[in-house]
Design a protein around this motif. Structure first.
Motif: not given
Length: 154
Positions: A57-63, A116-125
């Protein structure tokens, strides 16, 4: 019927900024954590656990891909939701873990994975756990959510 989640990878680092090292099996001590890891012997931050599903899910947000070893979490499980509520129990191999808190992504992730990785992992870490019962954890071990905390009146 869906198969239970299993340990996909195990990583530890001897010190805070050192790279994470992949392991096939680790020894886990009750009340202390993973032998050889930077958090071994700390008060509550014994083991961190994340799900491949959340990383996807984080990868989808992060790109782009979010490699499990770069998140600096100890255990990555194949799928499912990692319990976050304090007091929730998780059994992995011989080891019984108790959830302490959500593992908040740190700024270091932007350095190791990319801006941007920190933000993509928020609530997914993932989740920080303390070790109630020690033993060994190996890649391929089944992961079982034992229980959730009782609802609080209110």
């Amino acid at each position: 019927m869906e198969l239970p989640p299993v340990v996909e990878s195990i990583h530890l680092a001897k010190a805070t900024r050192l790279p994470m090292q992949a392991k096939a099996t680790v020894e886990v001590e009750a009340g202390k954590g993973i032998v050889g890891d930077r958090y071994h012997g700390t008060r509550h931050r014994h083991v961190t656990v994340q799900s491949r599903e959340s990383l996807n899910e984080a990868a989808a947000v992060y790109g782009r891909e979010v490699p499990s070893h770069l998140t600096r979490r100890n255990l990555t499980v194949s799928h499912g939701i990692i319990p976050r509520d304090p007091g929730s129990l998780l059994r992995i191999g011989d080891v019984l873990l108790e959830a302490v808190r959500v593992a908040a992504p740190c700024k270091l992730l932007d350095d190791t994975i990319g801006a941007g990785a920190q933000e993509a992992l928020r609530r997914r870490a993932g989740t920080v756990f303390r070790v109630l019962e020690g033993g060994t954890i190996s890649v391929g071990d089944a992961v079982v959510g034992v229980s959730s905390p009782a609802p609080r009146p209110g």
